[in-house]
Design a protein around this motif. Sequence first.
Motif, mmCIF file in Angstrom:
data_model
loop_
_atom_site.group_PDB
_atom_site.id
_atom_site.type_symbol
_atom_site.label_atom_id
_atom_site.label_comp_id
_atom_site.label_asym_id
_atom_site.label_seq_id
_atom_site.Cartn_x
_atom_site.Cartn_y
_atom_site.Cartn_z
ATOM 1 N N GLN A 144 0.830 -1.203 0.000
ATOM 2 C CA GLN A 144 0.000 0.000 0.000
ATOM 3 C C GLN A 144 0.864 1.253 0.000
ATOM 4 O O GLN A 144 0.630 2.192 -0.759
ATOM 5 N N THR A 145 1.886 1.284 0.870
ATOM 6 C CA THR A 145 2.734 2.471 0.974
ATOM 7 C C THR A 145 3.559 2.676 -0.294
ATOM 8 O O THR A 145 3.677 3.805 -0.795
ATOM 9 N N GLY A 148 1.089 3.679 -3.209
ATOM 10 C CA GLY A 148 0.605 5.048 -3.050
ATOM 11 C C GLY A 148 1.690 6.077 -3.293
ATOM 12 O O GLY A 148 1.436 7.145 -3.877
ATOM 13 N N THR A 151 2.313 6.256 -7.147
ATOM 14 C CA THR A 151 1.191 6.750 -7.950
ATOM 15 C C THR A 151 0.711 8.107 -7.457
ATOM 16 O O THR A 151 0.906 9.124 -8.119
ATOM 17 N N THR A 152 0.109 8.144 -6.279
ATOM 18 C CA THR A 152 -0.389 9.406 -5.734
ATOM 19 C C THR A 152 0.743 10.400 -5.519
ATOM 20 O O THR A 152 0.617 11.589 -5.828
ATOM 21 N N TYR A 280 3.489 11.501 1.285
ATOM 22 C CA TYR A 280 2.476 10.461 1.212
ATOM 23 C C TYR A 280 2.375 9.748 2.551
ATOM 24 O O TYR A 280 3.391 9.312 3.107
ATOM 25 N N GLY A 282 -0.715 7.462 3.255
ATOM 26 C CA GLY A 282 -2.051 7.043 2.902
ATOM 27 C C GLY A 282 -2.635 5.969 3.791
ATOM 28 O O GLY A 282 -2.054 5.551 4.781
ATOM 29 N N GLU A 283 -3.826 5.521 3.403
ATOM 30 C CA GLU A 283 -4.586 4.537 4.143
ATOM 31 C C GLU A 283 -4.946 3.375 3.219
ATOM 32 O O GLU A 283 -4.631 3.377 2.031
ATOM 33 N N ASP A 286 -6.313 3.655 -0.316
ATOM 34 C CA ASP A 286 -5.433 4.052 -1.412
ATOM 35 C C ASP A 286 -4.896 2.857 -2.190
ATOM 36 O O ASP A 286 -4.207 3.036 -3.197
#
Length: 340
Positions: A144-145, A148, A151-152, A280, A282-283, A286
């Motif tokens: 996830q980390t 994210g 991308t984000t 970043y 995120g959760e 994401d």
Amino acid sequence: MRQPTAGGGAAPATMRAVVVTRPGGLDALQIRDVPVPVREPGWVRIRIKAFGVNESEVTTRKGESDPEVTYPRVPGIEGVGVVDEADQDSGLRPGQQVATMMGGMGRRFDGSYAQYATVPASQVIPMETGLPWDVVGALPEMFQTAYGSLTTGLDLQAGQTLLIRGGTSTVGLSAATMAKDIGATVISTTRHAERAEQLRAMGIDHPLVDDGKIAEMVRGLVPEGVDAALELVGCSVLADTLRTVRRPGTVCFTGALAGQWSIPDFTPFMIPAGVRLTSYAGEAADLPSDVFARQLQALAEGHLSAPVAKVYHGLEQVRDAQAGVESGAIPGKHVVVLND
């Protein structure tokens, strides 16, 4: 009105869990019999099959994480397992494979170092995979980390050049495999010369030994500067990382492995003209379930790799797992698998 709950059978009244009784050393991690958590509406109870052990849980045990953490506390910011009980309108069914991470797990409410955990339905990712639990248990937080951040945070594209500062961390290793899958050229750092070849063996294009100042080394490889940089070491080296990036490239601040989260007397003029700085943190939301499914498939097909350092069996080995994380002797994720 919320529909009645769906359960997978009566859960036992008590379960075994690792509890941080007080801030301290490894002896602060105690295995206890505690009540199985009661699920609230809008939450999901998961029977935990495996969980990764992370630096953040070490800091929680030491009393150095979120000041809102209270003790005793069951740590664990991520876990994988099967649904035990959920609202019928949640789209989740008993026995379904799921992953969960972040969102206050192991800090604001009890986490995954236990046979059962309850979490908000919004941070549950359904999945279907034949991969073993020791592999899947390594993935949620670091995938996830990493995803994210790329991308984000960086909007990384094929053909671009990425610097990963803190490359032997679990997020750094995961980000490298994802970036290579995207089609980027990857420069990745380690503080230990003997690990440079390990990075190269994992597919890193240019491993660098980080002595605290790498801007010149990076510019020697990419004179115009890299397109993107993922900062995992922290504020102690951020100014140097910013100097590795071209105009209009981006630095994404995601972690602080060196422990420094702020810069005294910060001025925006430390950011080179034309270079972008973002962050970043995120959760679970994401990491969409379809993206996680593609990652699991890529793992199964060998296109992605999960950097697992060591697998431990049973809650009795949680102290050993946290000691392994603290030592940093083996790059990769430390994973605990629970025996049925």
